[in-house]
Design an enzyme around this catalytic site. Structure first.
Site, PDB file in Angstrom:
ATOM      1  N   LYS A  91       0.869  -1.187   0.000  1.00 31.10           N
ATOM      2  CA  LYS A  91       0.000   0.000   0.000  1.00 31.10           C
ATOM      3  C   LYS A  91       0.894   1.221   0.000  1.00 31.10           C
ATOM      4  O   LYS A  91       1.818   1.328   0.819  1.00 31.10           O
ATOM      5  CB  LYS A  91      -0.876  -0.016   1.271  1.00 31.10           C
ATOM      6  CG  LYS A  91      -1.821   1.150   1.378  1.00 31.10           C
ATOM      7  CD  LYS A  91      -3.191   0.802   0.848  1.00 31.10           C
ATOM      8  CE  LYS A  91      -4.033   2.018   0.566  1.00 31.10           C
ATOM      9  NZ  LYS A  91      -3.722   2.717  -0.707  1.00 31.10           N
ATOM     10  N   LYS A 127       5.166   1.743  -3.218  1.00 29.25           N
ATOM     11  CA  LYS A 127       5.073   3.105  -3.759  1.00 29.25           C
ATOM     12  C   LYS A 127       5.217   3.025  -5.274  1.00 29.25           C
ATOM     13  O   LYS A 127       5.736   2.031  -5.784  1.00 29.25           O
ATOM     14  CB  LYS A 127       6.214   3.973  -3.184  1.00 29.25           C
ATOM     15  CG  LYS A 127       5.990   5.451  -3.320  1.00 29.25           C
ATOM     16  CD  LYS A 127       5.041   6.002  -2.270  1.00 29.25           C
ATOM     17  CE  LYS A 127       4.638   7.429  -2.556  1.00 29.25           C
ATOM     18  NZ  LYS A 127       3.836   8.011  -1.460  1.00 29.25           N
ATOM     19  N   ASP A 167      -0.482  10.789  -4.472  1.00 27.06           N
ATOM     20  CA  ASP A 167       0.666  11.441  -3.833  1.00 27.06           C
ATOM     21  C   ASP A 167       0.880  12.725  -4.639  1.00 27.06           C
ATOM     22  O   ASP A 167      -0.059  13.185  -5.301  1.00 27.06           O
ATOM     23  CB  ASP A 167       1.912  10.527  -3.867  1.00 27.06           C
ATOM     24  CG  ASP A 167       3.068  11.052  -3.022  1.00 27.06           C
ATOM     25  OD1 ASP A 167       2.982  10.987  -1.788  1.00 27.06           O
ATOM     26  OD2 ASP A 167       4.064  11.560  -3.582  1.00 27.06           O
TER      27      ASP A 167
END
Ligand code: NDP
Length: 449
Positions: A91, A127, A167
């Site tokens: 995650k 990521k 992000d």
């Protein structure tokens, strides 16, 4: 580092990843806190526990071709780092920014393992992202890029496998395009495959606010434990994106006065306090520049970023770096201390260089470390996954209350670990130790994999 095993692992990391300075920096920051724990566990070396921890389980790099509005084919590089899945499905967010490279991806993925462990929710660390620059692109270009990115990413993700989110440069619009393409390719409505979704198709209330609100909940607890509060404090916040905006909102709600915010071009200083509605209009609606704030507040001043961000030269009680990595270097750290700063809350990932962190700690400045203080975003993403699994939703207040409890618990873990190892108010070490112990225990249980 005072422990031969830690030194050996760090040397190997430096040698093997000499082209990846941000990744080496992130590993150094964690390992340098772990001496006392590793001293107690000589068995880690036999299990090569640290060597396994610093090596991603999987790192995928791929071509992302897309067609711009002029009909020209463009090619970007996409990444997904599945760093450690010992606690749950990988995650972590997706970052679209021209500075993205393997080093940035690996540092963010590595940090994410620890952050996710601190939430106490079942999520592993990952990521991803691309060196694509969304700035100045049309909506159609953004959509075509996201679709092409997902054409490859879809092979590697799933609600129980790997769950990306947003992000820098990836917000609700991008998540929408990514989700649509995933659904089309897979022919399945797998709501839990991405988080940060729109509220009309499986998103969670309070996700948008979560990282910024969570940062302030952590700050509130840290200040309370040290006999003070946000009430009446002067605050400066770098960035004016998702994290910065909602940190500003919650800080203002707690009675703090936010006097400066920034973007990559410069910062605005508003001595009477930032008008957050204006910032929201500029950034969330118009996608404009922070300088445009001068049109809303005649008392505000603008300072351009030349060699370093000027925001850290402004006098304040609390600094919240919420923009990007290595935003506060030693020069800025000294300036902040000289101006009487009392606390730093890291909203961005690794916003403070290791040298600056050590300086703040040596000056007894309270420092809320990113992997603990900004964990509210991923925690609420995990709550979004829970709601998707239940095919139900919670109200804003229900999610916000859970977020507050999670952040309070994260602060308590950091404080407890710091106290247990006689580190006083060194919450940087506290966060690293508390998270590491959880991950190490699970890695031991799951064997050599
Ligand atoms: P946004 O894209 O919404 O905003 C980023 C902000 O930082 C913008 O104001 C941007 O300015 C500024 N910025 C970006 N790069 C630079 C740079 N190189 N120099 C100076 N300023 C820069 O991102 P988020 O708010 O989502 O993320 C901010 C930070 O928080 C990142 O470190 C991210 O990893 C971290 N984070 C985010 C979470 C989330 O839920 N969104 C969760 C946990 C951590 P400009 O517009 O000029 O580029």
């Amino acid at each position: 580092m005072g422990n031969a095993y830690l030194d050996k692992v760090l040397n190997e990391v430096e040698k093997k990843n000499s082209q990846e300075p941000e990744f080496v920096q992130a590993v150094y920051e964690v390992l340098s806190s772990l001496k006392a724990v590793v001293d107690k566990h000589p068995d880690y070396e036999k299990m090569a526990l640290l060597e396994r921890l610093v090596e991603p389980e999987r790192l995928i790099s791929f071509r992302v071709p897309w067609i711009d509005d002029k009909g020209q084919v463009q090619v970007n590089r996409g990444y997904r780092v599945q760093f450690n899945g010992v606690l749950g499905p990988y995650k972590g967010g997706l970052r679209f920014h021209p500075s993205v490279n393997q080093s940035i991806m690996k540092f963010l993925g590595f940090e994410q393992i620890f952050k996710n462990a601190l939430t106490c929710l079942p999520i592993g660390g990952g990521k991803g992202g691309s060196d694509f620059d969304p700035k100045g692109k049309s909506d159609d270009e953004i959509m075509r890029f996201c679709q092409s990115f997902m054409n490859e990413l879809q092979r590697h993700i799933g609600a129980d496998v790997d769950v990306p989110a947003g992000d820098i440069g990836v917000g609700a619009r991008e998540i929408g395009y990514l989700f649509g393409q995933y659904r089309k390719i897979k022919n399945i409505y797998e709501a839990g495959v991405l988080t940060g979704k729109g509220l009309d198709y499986g998103g969670s209330l309070a996700r948008k606010e979560a990282t910024g609100f969570g940062l302030i909940y952590f700050m509130r607890e840290m200040l309370k434990a040290n006999g003070t509060s946000l009430q009446g404090k002067t605050v400066i916040i770098s960035g004016s994106g998702n994290v910065a905006i909602y940190a500003c909102q919650k800080a203002q709600e707690y009675g703090a006065k936010v006097v400066a915010m920034s973007d990559s071009n410069g910062c605005v200083y508003a001595p009477n306090g930032i008008n957050l509605d204006a910032i929201k209009e500029i950034k969330e609606e118009k996608r404009g520049r922070i300088k445009d704030y001068l049109n809303y507040d005649s008392t505000a001043e603008y300072m351009e970023t030349v060699d370093r961000p000027r925001i850290w030269d402004i006098k304040a009680d609390i600094a919240l770096p919420c923009a990007t990595q290595n935003d506060i270097d030693i020069v800025s750290a000294k300036k902040l201390v000289e101006n009487g700063i009392m606390a730093i809350g890291e909203g961005a990932n690794m916003p403070t260089t290791n040298e600056a962190i050590q300086y703040f700690l040596s000056q007894n400045i309270l420092l809320a470390p990113a992997k603990a203080a900004n964990a509210g975003g991923v925690a609420t993403s995990a709550l979004e996954m829970s709601q998707n699994s239940m095919r139900f939703f919670w109200t804003f207040d229900e999610v916000n209350e859970k977020l507050d409890r999670i952040m309070t618990n994260i602060f308590n873990q950091c404080q407890k670990a710091a106290q247990e190892y006689n580190m006083g108010t060194n919450y940087v070490a506290g966060a690293n130790i508390a998270a590491f112990r959880k991950i190490a225990k699970a890695m031991r249980s799951q064997g050599v994999i």
